[in-house]
Design an enzyme around this catalytic site. Structure first.
Site, PDB file in Angstrom:
ATOM      1  N   GLU A 261       2.415  20.338  -7.044  1.00 36.65           N
ATOM      2  CA  GLU A 261       3.860  20.339  -6.780  1.00 36.65           C
ATOM      3  C   GLU A 261       4.536  20.284  -8.133  1.00 36.65           C
ATOM      4  OE1 GLU A 261       5.050  20.453  -3.759  1.00 36.65           O
ATOM      5  OE2 GLU A 261       3.238  20.092  -2.589  1.00 36.65           O
ATOM      6  N   CYS A 295      12.720  17.233  -9.156  1.00 32.94           N
ATOM      7  CA  CYS A 295      12.188  18.598  -9.171  1.00 32.94           C
ATOM      8  C   CYS A 295      12.986  19.535  -8.282  1.00 32.94           C
ATOM      9  CB  CYS A 295      10.733  18.579  -8.741  1.00 32.94           C
ATOM     10  SG  CYS A 295      10.506  17.792  -7.150  1.00 32.94           S
TER      11      CYS A 295
HETATM   12  P1  NAD Z   1       3.569  15.983 -16.544  1.00 34.88           P
HETATM   13  O1  NAD Z   1       2.916  17.174 -15.962  1.00 34.88           O
HETATM   14  O2  NAD Z   1       3.593  15.843 -18.004  1.00 34.88           O
HETATM   15  O3  NAD Z   1       2.877  14.633 -16.002  1.00 34.88           O
HETATM   16  C1  NAD Z   1       2.730  14.356 -14.627  1.00 34.88           C
HETATM   17  C2  NAD Z   1       1.546  13.400 -14.422  1.00 34.88           C
HETATM   18  O4  NAD Z   1       0.347  14.045 -14.822  1.00 34.88           O
HETATM   19  C3  NAD Z   1       1.619  12.114 -15.255  1.00 34.88           C
HETATM   20  O5  NAD Z   1       1.049  11.048 -14.502  1.00 34.88           O
HETATM   21  C4  NAD Z   1       0.733  12.441 -16.448  1.00 34.88           C
HETATM   22  O6  NAD Z   1       0.201  11.312 -17.079  1.00 34.88           O
HETATM   23  C5  NAD Z   1      -0.360  13.269 -15.784  1.00 34.88           C
HETATM   24  N1  NAD Z   1      -1.061  14.214 -16.659  1.00 34.88           N
HETATM   25  C6  NAD Z   1      -0.556  14.899 -17.724  1.00 34.88           C
HETATM   26  N2  NAD Z   1      -1.520  15.690 -18.266  1.00 34.88           N
HETATM   27  C7  NAD Z   1      -2.636  15.511 -17.496  1.00 34.88           C
HETATM   28  C8  NAD Z   1      -3.955  16.059 -17.534  1.00 34.88           C
HETATM   29  N3  NAD Z   1      -4.309  16.962 -18.454  1.00 34.88           N
HETATM   30  N4  NAD Z   1      -4.838  15.640 -16.615  1.00 34.88           N
HETATM   31  C9  NAD Z   1      -4.495  14.749 -15.664  1.00 34.88           C
HETATM   32  N5  NAD Z   1      -3.273  14.187 -15.582  1.00 34.88           N
HETATM   33  C10 NAD Z   1      -2.347  14.572 -16.484  1.00 34.88           C
HETATM   34  O7  NAD Z   1       5.009  15.962 -15.899  1.00 34.88           O
HETATM   35  P2  NAD Z   1       6.247  15.050 -16.272  1.00 34.88           P
HETATM   36  O8  NAD Z   1       6.956  15.650 -17.405  1.00 34.88           O
HETATM   37  O9  NAD Z   1       5.816  13.638 -16.360  1.00 34.88           O
HETATM   38  O10 NAD Z   1       7.107  15.219 -14.914  1.00 34.88           O
HETATM   39  C11 NAD Z   1       8.175  16.066 -14.822  1.00 34.88           C
HETATM   40  C12 NAD Z   1       7.773  17.372 -14.159  1.00 34.88           C
HETATM   41  O11 NAD Z   1       7.299  17.120 -12.830  1.00 34.88           O
HETATM   42  C13 NAD Z   1       8.941  18.301 -13.988  1.00 34.88           C
HETATM   43  O12 NAD Z   1       8.578  19.610 -14.336  1.00 34.88           O
HETATM   44  C14 NAD Z   1       9.248  18.220 -12.495  1.00 34.88           C
HETATM   45  O13 NAD Z   1       9.905  19.341 -11.981  1.00 34.88           O
HETATM   46  C15 NAD Z   1       7.906  18.012 -11.913  1.00 34.88           C
HETATM   47  N6  NAD Z   1       7.973  17.396 -10.571  1.00 34.88           N
HETATM   48  C16 NAD Z   1       7.673  18.159  -9.486  1.00 34.88           C
HETATM   49  C17 NAD Z   1       7.767  17.621  -8.199  1.00 34.88           C
HETATM   50  C18 NAD Z   1       7.481  18.451  -6.968  1.00 34.88           C
HETATM   51  O14 NAD Z   1       7.324  17.884  -5.881  1.00 34.88           O
HETATM   52  N7  NAD Z   1       7.398  19.768  -7.071  1.00 34.88           N
HETATM   53  C19 NAD Z   1       8.149  16.285  -8.047  1.00 34.88           C
HETATM   54  C20 NAD Z   1       8.449  15.546  -9.176  1.00 34.88           C
HETATM   55  C21 NAD Z   1       8.348  16.116 -10.442  1.00 34.88           C
END
Ligand code: NAD
Length: 524
Positions: A261, A295
């Site tokens: 997501e 998001c």
């Molecule tokens: P991110 O992808 O940097 O991190 C999200 C999560 O993934 C965190 O817990 C992080 O520690 C973990 N993570 C990062 N790299 C990883 C890896 N290589 N392996 C495993 N885990 C890893 O995202 P962010 O910047 O923290 O969040 C914002 C983003 O999330 C925005 O783009 C937003 O649109 C999106 N988002 C989407 C939804 C949805 O339902 N579509 C909901 C909320 C947020």
């Protein structure tokens, strides 16, 4: 805009006993810790344990052990803790609302939305999981002689990775259906907002969920990211599109499933027949809930020429009127950003647009006197494709207004993006809204609402097209993704080789006749 009322957050803290009650759930043997920062104040918030790669392996081992007896229970018998969870979350909401505000800096009204969501989404699956997991009979190979059903086995151990913006709604929303389907969950919330997820786990255990079934680990992706994919039978990821693609690749290498997501650059279309007062109220919520760190929030608003000026005037006035503060009560319309990097990104998008000739219709400035990470809700006009705010996800309180003159153009421009998560259409003619909605490439479309109508329709799927995701949460899809369908077929009376002694040619003739009859009588 943004009268800084006395910052209650300055005078309060999180109780250390609460922090230690919650952090005892984290699988972490080393004793290493990290300290989070309160966005409202910039001061240290809580010291949290950190997990290593071997802690992740330990979490999977414990989770698999707990999952064996859980999976042996019928879906109906798994429901009770989740019904109690729903009640406890609502009863003790003030405790979790404080935690969410401390960790994220969001306004209490936006924290409440996700607390409500955690309870309501859980209730949906608690009520529906037994039905969704029911055996389904299907027509057998030889109707009458073959009796066939399909049922759902749990995947086993599921990894749930979640970001910081909705720190209870997302971890609960993805873990609960996995658990109800008979899986164990290893959860990795974002460290900054881990206490909110840990609170949910603590409540679930109090509500009767067996220990070890929902296990949290905390740490840096560089250390525990890959082990979280490598130990799992399925991965539910929520976060950025860039990380989602990496996770999907690693999961593909192991031939395990994953849902992702991801981000959005969501369009709102305001038709000439929209009720403008209602639209303005909806646009404020749709663009600035959780300071736009949502998001499914709206970052592009296409307004019909005939109402563009009237809409802009009313919308800008409503935005300028918004109350910003860091109070731990319901007085703020919008809170703080959560991370310094979010503030940097928001400032960069607005400054870049301003420098390249965009008009700042409302907002456009940081507000450090309210709190270090506050930024005004901002409305831009005259945004051009060369500006970052035009196509990149800002993930902050910034929205751009564009004019359109016919609805085909509006749909085309709404679709001109790599993302496809959510969209919103405003019109008094709902049938027209539905016709337009079906032409938009987005996983959800809300008519006369920004995001809440589709999101909180828990029985309907929610997720992204294009770079916004893979798979769906909510509805049957959101539960069944955590299962393996298994078909069980038993053969009765005659074997598939025909009655004893029947030669091959006769068998072929009989089967050919059977195929024709089944078509004729619509058995197949
Ligand atoms: P991110 O992808 O940097 O991190 C999200 C999560 O993934 C965190 O817990 C992080 O520690 C973990 N993570 C990062 N790299 C990883 C890896 N290589 N392996 C495993 N885990 C890893 O995202 P962010 O910047 O923290 O969040 C914002 C983003 O999330 C925005 O783009 C937003 O649109 C999106 N988002 C989407 C939804 C949805 O339902 N579509 C909901 C909320 C947020």
């Amino acid at each position: 805009m943004g009268n800084a009322t006395s910052s209650h957050a300055e005078t309060k803290t999180l109780a250390p006993t609460l922090v230690s009650r919650l952090t005892r759930h984290v699988v972490s043997a080393s004793g290493d810790t990290t300290t989070t920062t309160a966005p409202f104040t910039g001061k240290p918030l809580a010291e949290l344990p950190v997990s290593s790669a071997s802690d992740v392996a330990e979490a999977f081992e414990r989770a698999r052990e707990a999952q064996r007896s859980w999976a042996a229970m019928s879906p109906r018998d798994r429901v009770a803790p989740f019904l109690r969870f729903h009640d406890i979350v609502l009863d003790r909401q003030s405790e979790i609302l404080d935690i969410i505000q401390w960790e994220t800096g969001k306004a209490r009204r936006h924290a409440f939305e996700e607390v409500y969501d955690a309870a309501a989404g859980t209730l949906y699956y608690a009520r529906q999981a037994p039905r969704l997991l029911r055996r389904r009979r299907s027509i057998g190979a030889v109707p009458g002689a073959t009796r066939t059903y399909a049922h759902h086995q749990p995947k086993g151990a599921v990894t749930v990775i979640t970001p910081w913006n909705y720190p209870i709604a997302l971890p609960v929303g993805d873990a609960v259906p996995a658990l109800l389907a008979g899986n164990a969950v290893v959860a990795k919330p974002d460290t900054q907002t881990a206490l909110s997820a840990l609170w949910a786990i603590d409540v679930a255990v109090e509500a009767g969920l067996p220990e070890g079934l929902w296990l949290p680990v905390l740490g840096e992706p560089a250390e525990i990211g890959d082990p979280l994919i490598d130990g799992a039978d399925y991965v539910a990821f929520t976060g950025s599109s860039a990380v989602g693609a990496k996770i999907a690749q690693r999961a593909a290498g192991r031939l395990i499933g994953c849902s992702a997501e991801l981000g959005g650059k969501n369009p709102m279309i305001v038709c000439e027949d929209a009720d403008l007062d209602r639209t303005v109220e909806g646009a404020v919520r749709a663009c600035f809930s959780n300071a736009g760190q949502l998001c499914i929030s709206m970052e592009r608003v296409y307004v019909h020429d005939a109402v563009y000026d009237a809409f802009t005037e009313k919308f800008a006035a409503a935005v300028r009127d918004m109350e910003l503060n860091s109070a731990l009560d319901f007085s703020a319309d919008m809170g703080s950003l959560t991370y310094q990097r979010q503030l940097d990104r928001v400032s960069a998008h607005v400054d870049d647009a301003r420098q390249k000739g965009a008009t700042v219709v409302a907002g456009g400035r940081p507000r450090p006197e309210i709190g270090p990470l506050f930024y005004e809700p901002t409305v831009l006009a005259d945004v051009e494709p060369t500006m970052r705010a035009c196509a990149d996800e800002t993930f902050g309180p910034v929205v751009s207004l564009y004019r359109f003159s016919d609805e085909n153009e509006a749909v085309e421009r709404a679709n001109a993006t790599d993302y496809g998560l959510n969209a919103s259409i405003w019109t008094r003619d709902v049938n027209r809204g539905r016709r337009l909605a079906e032409r938009v490439r987005a996983g959800t479309v809300n008519i006369n609402e920004g995001y809440g109508a589709a999101w909180a329709s828990y029985g309907a799927p929610m997720g992204g097209m294009k770079r916004s995701g893979l798979g769906r949460r909510h509805g049957a899809e959101g539960l069944l993704r955590y299962t393996e369908a298994q078909t069980v077929a038993s053969q009765h009376y005659v074997g598939l080789g025909g009655p004893p002694g029947m030669d091959g040619e006769t068998l072929a003739r009989t089967m050919t006749l059977g195929a024709r009859l089944m078509k004729r009588f619509r058995i197949r």
